[in-house]
Design a protein around this motif. Structure first.
Motif, mmCIF file in Angstrom:
data_model
loop_
_atom_site.group_PDB
_atom_site.id
_atom_site.type_symbol
_atom_site.label_atom_id
_atom_site.label_comp_id
_atom_site.label_asym_id
_atom_site.label_seq_id
_atom_site.Cartn_x
_atom_site.Cartn_y
_atom_site.Cartn_z
ATOM 1 N N VAL A 216 1.033 -1.171 -0.154
ATOM 2 C CA VAL A 216 -0.180 -0.049 0.080
ATOM 3 C C VAL A 216 0.962 1.107 0.040
ATOM 4 O O VAL A 216 1.630 1.545 1.015
ATOM 5 N N LEU A 217 0.660 1.887 -1.044
ATOM 6 C CA LEU A 217 1.465 3.337 -1.156
ATOM 7 C C LEU A 217 0.150 4.309 -0.515
ATOM 8 O O LEU A 217 -0.483 4.565 -1.373
ATOM 9 N N GLN A 218 0.631 5.089 0.575
ATOM 10 C CA GLN A 218 -0.330 5.935 0.977
ATOM 11 C C GLN A 218 0.374 7.312 1.241
ATOM 12 O O GLN A 218 1.490 7.365 1.188
ATOM 13 N N GLY A 219 -0.707 8.318 1.204
ATOM 14 C CA GLY A 219 0.033 9.767 1.246
ATOM 15 C C GLY A 219 -1.248 10.476 1.062
ATOM 16 O O GLY A 219 -2.458 10.329 0.518
ATOM 17 N N ALA A 361 3.690 1.524 3.008
ATOM 18 C CA ALA A 361 4.698 2.694 2.618
ATOM 19 C C ALA A 361 4.014 3.891 2.485
ATOM 20 O O ALA A 361 3.024 3.916 1.888
ATOM 21 N N GLU A 362 4.764 5.273 3.234
ATOM 22 C CA GLU A 362 4.317 6.374 2.843
ATOM 23 C C GLU A 362 4.847 7.147 2.052
ATOM 24 O O GLU A 362 6.062 7.356 2.420
ATOM 25 N N ILE A 363 4.377 7.686 1.073
ATOM 26 C CA ILE A 363 4.936 8.941 0.257
ATOM 27 C C ILE A 363 4.939 10.164 1.024
ATOM 28 O O ILE A 363 4.030 10.865 1.455
ATOM 29 N N ARG A 364 5.993 10.861 1.230
ATOM 30 C CA ARG A 364 6.407 12.118 2.198
ATOM 31 C C ARG A 364 6.535 13.135 1.397
ATOM 32 O O ARG A 364 6.988 14.391 1.583
ATOM 33 N N GLY A 365 6.397 13.080 -0.263
ATOM 34 C CA GLY A 365 6.802 14.181 -0.938
ATOM 35 C C GLY A 365 8.149 14.368 -1.104
ATOM 36 O O GLY A 365 9.028 13.777 -1.134
#
Length: 890
Positions: A216-219, A361-365
């Motif tokens: 899961v790519l979350q953000g 996994a978290e997309i933080r920009g």
């Protein structure tokens, strides 16, 4: 009999039936021709060559299958022909034989067979291996996805536009961190999204040998999830990602799929992405472990309560898009296939009921370095890029907001317009809402004499956005929708909408969607401020409907609500009035404040709730629904603070928080933006406010840096030391010491407190003017952290009157507590309820309580087991200090 699915047939209409009949006729004649060619080729082989051919055939699988050696070992040429035809079917058998002859170094026979094969079956016969389709499909994906459309409809090469993003382990890792050792934790690494990072997504735990099938790519909105997903697809096609794991990767935009009319199967969706629909879809789907499905925007799926969400289990069943997606997510459809899912942070909890052991996994920009790269990629003119970047870099708040790629795009677009007009950016934008509004007002300014017409079009577009948001979160609009509102061909259509063509039954269907989903939500929020003034005595306007339908601040309306709050600040209302030539109704702001004041404090999970016999037979679906609601309740506190932060109005925030005396954040891995929001709300809080952080991650993620060269490492090794992890609480601690801050109670429960946090908190405790109570409940500290905190509590100017402690290693704490009790002039209440207090610890505690400088008035030992000797010592303290109240369980 030939499988019709091999020829891409997935229906049973007249055309398909005719196609199958023709195929059967062709197959019967192909069988005879194939036998003739195979017999002629194999009879040319010597016994030694035939033996070598059998060995190579055993090790040459087609679509993962090969003829068992037991059936090959003693076969002569005639037997081999029968087995090849039986196992592979006629035409593929010829191609397989040709390939194996080449591998056996019998090239003259292989070349002769190829000539006859081309003559009898045509050029398509040599492309019947899935491996060949795989190669052709990769080339097709590279062509299709080499360019992406900018939000202004300009096409750019994906490799030139894509700027690396920071990706960190997702929120699912918080609990692991909290359960770790009590020593200083190593902060998680936020890695830049290069090939190595993307390859790690499906790697899992190598020590345990587990590999996740779902990632899961979350953000948050606009952070770049879709662009990252498309880059992963493109890099896979280029051979950079999952090369030995994935044969076919398919990109499925969930929003588009859900809105397309009619039914379709997963096989249909796969064929939609192939160069043509004659591809062997059954063979492609026959090895699901070699497939990757990229599901973009899963947050748009309805909740599990929907009756249509029953997962589909058959890849060839024609059904709704929702059932196909539910089948993939639950892994009831192609259980061994890999899934890459993108979703917004707020909906990750709702997804847990659908997904099977996902890895998050978290997309933080953007990192600061990547922000600069984006500016230079956007402007292309180096002088303009340098000028724009320098301006934004000097505007600290605006520069911080540019970590979100979509915000970065808006800022660059506005700056480009102003640079072309010879202007400069004159106002500071502190929130995402203000940046979006800046884009709107900048566009209206550049409309010139067409301004009034564009104003009207924009009002209509806001209404379209709002109707879409409220209508099951509709994101696709037909040409008829635009025609009805007279928006087709308008200036706002060109600026704010992207045109898309979807394959239809008879012809391609043209649809439109907003340049970004978050922009649709912004315009929907803006529509509430463009409403006519409400007549006195009439019911509350649409804004109340929005807030009441989104009472828990989650789901598709969460961002719309946040934007609504952001538009309510005085400066925003003035800009809207000036640029739209209207008066924003006063009731919008009043209704919104009234709604906040009507909320209870954020709810948490029920404490100590027990299952009884009556609840044992509750359905599993109901339990999942309760888990989802609990997750959403936990999000409420933080989301409400984000809404208040967007207003940037201290009086509004103070009035709102006066009805929420306790701010609670639970199970949140706090990012820098979360802390910025929390810090602002604490700065505006009224007298007596409480802040409770429960099971929150307080360690900043570090960007993984590239290794330095040997020379640089040798130079740096002489003087530099490894810096401790950054303290996320530093801005909050700095706010606590300002005279404007009225935070009275701070409780840290089940948090791991690194030394850096304790150091900053200790400095705040020394001089914070309003802080009267500190709670450290089941939190993990090191010996150094305890010492630092107690130094702050013992400081002469410390105003903390109540200290509540429930710590695992209380024995080490007592030594420092003794110093606090002997030196603090403010501490009057010490609560050790629920702690373990053996006799060896009671003695030094009693000695400190008897100290002449100890000012303690209340000692609470509720639920503490005390020995007879300990009780006698406490009674002795009571005798020497009759004003001290000691509360304990008898």
């Amino acid at each position: 009999m030939c499988d019709p699915g091999c020829f891409g047939v997935s229906g049973t209409g007249p055309i398909q039936v005719a196609s199958v009949m023709i195929t059967l006729l062709i197959t019967s004649s192909a069988d005879a021709v194939a036998r003739e060619l195979l017999m002629a080729a194999l009879q040319e082989l010597t016994q030694e060559q035939l033996k070598r051919f059998r060995h190579k055939l055993r090790d040459a699988p087609l679509d993962g299958r090969s003829i068992p050696w037991g059936r090959l070992e003693r076969s002569d040429a005639l037997d081999l022909v029968d087995k090849l035809i039986e196992f592979y079917e006629p035409v593929p058998a010829v191609e397989m034989t040709r390939q194996v002859l080449k591998r056996s170094d019998i090239r003259d026979v292989a070349l002769k067979l190829k000539e006859q094969q081309l003559q009898k079956f045509g050029p398509s016969s040599v492309l019947l291996f899935v491996s060949e389709f795989k190669k052709k499909y990769r080339e097709h994906v590279l062509r299709q996805h080499a360019k992406v459309k900018e939000r202004n409809a300009r096409s750019v090469k994906i490799n030139k536009r894509f700027t690396k993003l920071l990706i960190a382990p997702g929120t699912g890792a918080v609990e692991n961190e909290l359960l770790g050792p009590s020593g200083e934790p190593e902060p998680e690494r936020a890695r830049r999204s290069d090939t190595h990072t993307f390859n790690r997504l499906f790697r899992g735990n190598e020590e345990e040998g587990s590999h996740p099938l779902t990632v899961v790519l979350q953000g948050p909105a606009g952070i770049g999830k879709t662009m990252a997903a498309k880059k992963i697809l493109y890099d896979w096609a280029a051979g950079k990602l999952y090369h030995s794991q994935v044969d076919f990767a398919f990109f499925i935009p969930c929003g588009e799929l859900l809105e397309r009319p009619g039914t379709r199967s997963l096989a249909d969706l796969v064929l939609d992405q192939c160069p043509d629909r004659s591809w062997p879809v059954r063979r492609i789907l026959a090895q699901p472990s070699r497939l990757l499905f990229i599901l973009d925007g899963v947050d748009e799926l309805p909740t599990l309560a929907s009756s249509e969400a029953t997962p589909c289990k058959d890849p060839f069943e024609a059904t709704s898009g929702l059932r196909v997606l539910s089948g993939l997510l639950s892994q009831e459809l192609l259980p061994s296939a890999r899934l890459l899912v993108t979703t917004r942070n707020a909906t990750t909890g709702r997804l847990q009921g659908r997904l099977c052991s996902p890895q998050c996994a978290e997309i933080r920009g953007f990192s600061d370095k990547d922000k600069k790269k984006y500016f230079f990629k956007f402007f292309r003119d180096e002088r303009k890029a340098e000028r724009a970047y320098r301006f934004v870099k000097e505007n600290e708040t605006l520069f911080a907001l540019c970590f979100v790629p979509f915000v970065c795009w808006i800022v660059c677009t506005v700056l480009q317009q102003q640079l072309e007009l010879g202007r400069d950016l004159s106002r500071t934008s502190k929130t995402t809402t203000s940046v979006y509004l800046l884009f709107i007002t900048s566009m209206l300014k550049s409309a010139g004499t067409n301004g009034p017409r564009v104003q009207g079009e924009l009002r209509t577009l806001c209404r379209l956005a709002r109707e879409g948001i409220l209508d099951h979160h509709k994101a696709q609009f037909s040409e008829e929708d635009l025609e009805k509102l007279k928006l087709r061909g308008s200036q706002v259509q060109t600026i704010f909408l992207n045109k898309k063509e979807l394959p239809g039954v008879l012809k391609n269907e043209v649809t439109y969607q907003f340049i970004d989903q978050s922009f649709q939500e912004f315009l929907a929020a803006l529509s509430y401020l463009l409403e006519a003034e409400r007549t006195p005595g009439t019911p509350a306007g649409g804004v109340q409907k929005l807030l009441n339908s989104n009472a828990e601040l989650h789901g598709p309306l969460a961002l719309t609500t946040r934007f609504l709050f952001g538009l309510l600040n005085t400066e925003g209302i003035r800009d809207i009035g000036n640029h739209f030539g209207c008066v924003v109704p006063d009731h919008v702001k009043k209704d919104t404040l009234q709604w906040v004041q009507g909320q209870s404090h954020p709810k948490g999970p029920p404490g100590g709730a027990k299952k009884n016999a009556e609840l044992e037979d509750i359905k599993e679906a109901e339990e999942e629904e309760e888990e989802e609601e609990e997750e959403e309740d936990l999000n409420f506190g933080l989301e409400l603070l984000y809404c208040l932060y967007e207003t940037q109005e201290e009086d509004f925030v103070r009035q709102a928080l006066s009805s929420l005396p306790e701010m609670v954040l639970e199970r949140v891995r706090l990012t820098r933006m979360d802390l910025e929001v929390l810090n602002y709300c604490v700065q505006c809080c009224p007298d007596g406010q409480t802040l409770r952080l429960v099971s929150c991650g307080l360690v900043a993620a570090k960007e993984k840096k590239k290794k330095k060269s040997l020379v640089k490492r040798l130079k740096g090794s002489q003087s530099t030391k490894k810096k401790p992890p950054a303290s996320l609480l530093r801005p909050l601690c700095e706010t606590m010491i300002t005279p404007q801050c009225h935070l009275s109670v701070l409780i840290l429960s089940h948090c791991k407190l690194p030394d850096a946090v304790c150091r900053d908190l200790s400095e705040a405790l020394k001089v914070a003017p309003a802080l009267r109570e500190l709670g450290l409940l089941q939190s993990q500290l090191t010996d150094t952290g305890l010492r630092l905190l107690c130094q702050g509590l013992a400081w002469p100017k410390c105003q903390v009157k109540t200290l509540r402690m429930q710590l695992p290693g209380l024995q080490e704490v007592i030594n420092y507590l003794v110093i606090v009790l002997q030196q603090s002039t403010a501490l009057t209440t010490l609560d050790l309820s629920g702690c373990q207090l053996p006799g060896v610890m009671v003695e030094p505690l009693c000695s400190a309580l008897k100290h002449p400088k100890c000012c303690l008035k209340t000692l609470s030992l509720t639920s503490v087991e005390l020995s007879e000797n300990s009780l006698r010592e406490l009674q002795g303290v009571k005798t020497s200090k009759p004003d001290l109240s000691i509360i304990y369980s008898k």
